[in-house]
Scaffold this active site. Structure first.
Site, PDB file in Angstrom:
ATOM      1  N   LYS A  75      40.026   2.175  45.741  1.00  0.00           N
ATOM      2  CA  LYS A  75      39.146   1.120  46.278  1.00  0.00           C
ATOM      3  C   LYS A  75      39.824  -0.232  46.077  1.00  0.00           C
ATOM      4  CE  LYS A  75      34.307  -0.434  45.881  1.00  0.00           C
ATOM      5  NZ  LYS A  75      33.029  -0.221  45.162  1.00  0.00           N
ATOM      6  N   SER A 150      29.031   0.793  48.113  1.00  0.00           N
ATOM      7  CA  SER A 150      30.099  -0.008  48.654  1.00  0.00           C
ATOM      8  C   SER A 150      31.445   0.703  48.750  1.00  0.00           C
ATOM      9  CB  SER A 150      30.259  -1.270  47.802  1.00  0.00           C
ATOM     10  OG  SER A 150      30.672  -0.929  46.485  1.00  0.00           O
ATOM     11  N   SER A 174      27.276   2.685  44.132  1.00  0.00           N
ATOM     12  CA  SER A 174      28.371   2.599  45.106  1.00  0.00           C
ATOM     13  C   SER A 174      29.358   3.746  45.133  1.00  0.00           C
ATOM     14  CB  SER A 174      29.138   1.301  44.913  1.00  0.00           C
ATOM     15  OG  SER A 174      28.423   0.260  45.517  1.00  0.00           O
TER      16      SER A 174
HETATM   17  N1  GLN Z   1      24.260  -1.464  46.961  1.00  0.00           N
HETATM   18  C1  GLN Z   1      24.173  -2.055  45.656  1.00  0.00           C
HETATM   19  C2  GLN Z   1      24.497  -3.531  45.765  1.00  0.00           C
HETATM   20  O1  GLN Z   1      24.680  -3.960  46.832  1.00  0.00           O
HETATM   21  C3  GLN Z   1      25.125  -1.375  44.711  1.00  0.00           C
HETATM   22  C4  GLN Z   1      26.529  -1.754  44.911  1.00  0.00           C
HETATM   23  C5  GLN Z   1      27.455  -1.161  43.924  1.00  0.00           C
HETATM   24  O2  GLN Z   1      27.159  -0.190  43.252  1.00  0.00           O
HETATM   25  N2  GLN Z   1      28.613  -1.797  43.811  1.00  0.00           N
HETATM   26  O3  GLN Z   1      24.564  -4.250  44.828  1.00  0.00           O
END
Ligand code: GLN
Length: 485
Positions: A75, A150, A174
């Protein structure tokens, strides 16, 4: 591409070289990227160089580890020395880290081959990969749909066979959400098990790096390689990594009574009926495999989402203060003076969602509101942790859906941040409590989209999560289906 163990055997027996395996991954990536957009950059030269080094070791008769010569995706919020690390943000467009993150260093030391840096939501803020400043990644099962976020690029790359395994990060879901949307295994470890050194910070008390794999075993092997204490991360736990792939067996009948608790509050309103059916069937299967099933109440679970959206943006607003056009990456052209240079840089360098989070966080932390919002949210966080403590006094593993829905259409939720936030309803409480959570494929909906089962354990019981997930996986063939690309 085959499993890590199979590729390892082929390498050791000299049936295939690491360069051949790597070239295959690169060819696949080249042919699929125009459709998928999983990677922000493909690091072909580095990959081949790493593969040649593994082949040289094999030729010299040296022993190689399981990950040597295995193509992986990283990532793009993990710093890779000499290779642009953008966090899918304009503000880090030309940021080339002068150092290596601990996780990538460990993987490279183990001989892993990096195929590329995977697309993500900007600064890991999002659930669909659509907040990336550069490209929208497609779901390999239906290109018109999102891969989840994400870590969407990491999940789609593994699902589409562009690499064997990959790393993502999980602050509120994410890793698990994209794993569920893309039909692969994804695991968020206990907070502190994996070093965050070199991970670009979003919400530091929640962020954890974890593995994606097409099988439970591949994900377990990858976690074993990156876990363990790191003096460079002050929140790193003082534990040594276990071999999480060592004790995987197809059933747990012989291991004494395994107690599994269904989190009652995750069923009901808002849960897609197809998801509910698949998860219920999966729980029946776990019972057949020898688990004792209980229904457990975590009454404060539903306050996870609102408290997360105070805590995470608060930490983000502090963490992202460092991007001012001076120290890293992008700087706005033609500044009138220093202050306007800062504001112009931040106004054009950050995307809408990131700015929204910075504003929410700054507001929640401001004098007069701190007690009402931030402090209150921290108290709720403690209550959620207590719910889990109570639950784990009664059962060994908790189960629930990973997501209330399957992959949605690109653009479907972008205009409505709240409905986007709701997709993380079932993953967020796990981060707030610092516990490990794993998503394993447990079926498909009527459109052929994957469904994920979430397993949650007490802190540092990743071994148990992998064992349960493995036994379940081996009793199904969900993981054998492949997207038609
Ligand atoms: N969707 C959640 C957010 O937008 C979690 C994102 C994540 O785990 N990085 O914060």
């Amino acid at each position: 591409m085959a499993s890590i163990r199979k590729l390892h055997t082929q390498l050791v027996n000299k049936e295939r070289s690491a360069v051949e395996i790597t070239q295959k991954a690169l060819d696949k990536t080249q042919s699929l990227e125009p459709k998928l957009h999983s990677f922000l950059c493909v690091t072909a030269d580095k990959a081949l160089e790493q593969a040649r080094a593994v082949d040289a070791k094999i030729a010299a008769g040296e022993e190689i580890g399981l990950l040597a010569g295995i193509p992986i995706g990283i990532k793009d919020n993990m710093c890779t020395q000499g290779i642009t690390t953008t966090c899918a943000s304009r503000i880090l467009e030309n940021f080339v880290p002068p150092y290596e993150s601990t996780v990538t260093q460990k993987l490279f030391d183990a001989g892993a081959v990096m195929v590329g840096k995977a697309n993500m939501d900007e600064f890991a803020m999002g659930s669909s990969c659509e907040t990336s400043a550069y490209q929208v990644t497609s779901n390999p099962w239906d290109l018109s749909r999102v891969p989840g976020g994400s870590s969407g690029g990491s999940a789609s790359a593994v699902a589409a066979d562009e690499c064997v395994v990959s790393l993502g990060s999980d602050t509120g879901g994410s890793i698990r959400l994209p794993a569920s949307f893309c039909g692969v295994v994804g695991m968020k470890p206990t907070y502190g098990l994996v070093s965050r050194y070199g991970l670009v910070a979003y919400a530091s008390s929640l962020d954890q790096i974890g593995p994606f794999g097409r099988s439970v075993e591949d994900a377990a092997i990858l976690l074993s390689a990156i876990a363990g204490h790191d003096p460079k991360d002050s929140t790193s736990l003082n534990v040594t990594a276990s071999d999480y792939a060592a004790n995987l067996t197809p059933d747990f009948k012989t291991k004494g009574q395994l107690r599994i608790g269904i989190i009652k509050e995750t069923f009901g309103e808002g849960l897609d009926s197809v998801v509910e059916q698949a998860v219920t069937k999966a729980i029946d299967k776990l019972q057949v495999l020898g688990a004792e099933i209980h229904v457990i109440s975590c009454p404060r679970f539903r306050y996870g989402l609102p408290s997360y959206y105070i805590i995470a943006p608060s930490e983000a607003s502090a963490n992202l203060a460092r991007y001012d056009g001076v120290k890293y990456g992008y700087r706005s052209e033609d500044p009138d003076n220093l202050v306007s240079m800062y504001t112009k840089t931040r106004a054009s360098g950050f995307g809408e969602e990131v700015k929204r989070r910075i504003m929410i966080g700054t507001y929640a932390l401001s004098a007069g509101y701190y007690d009402a919002y931030y402090l209150k949210a921290q108290k709720v966080r403690t209550l959620i942790k207590q719910d889990f403590e109570n639950a784990f006094a009664q059962v060994d593993v908790l189960v629930c859906p990973t997501s209330p829905v399957t992959a949605f259409k690109a653009g479907e939720k972008t205009a409505d941040p709240l409905s986007m936030y709701l997709t993380d309803l079932m993953t967020i409480p796990v981060n707030l409590a610092g516990l490990p959570g794993l998503s394993v494929p447990c079926g498909f909906d009527d459109k052929g989209l994957p469904i994920g089962l979430q397993l949650i354990s007490n802190a540092l019981r990743e071994d148990l999560l992998f064992q349960v997930a493995y036994a379940y996986e081996q009793s199904t063939d969900w993981h054998l289906r492949k997207p038609q690309l």
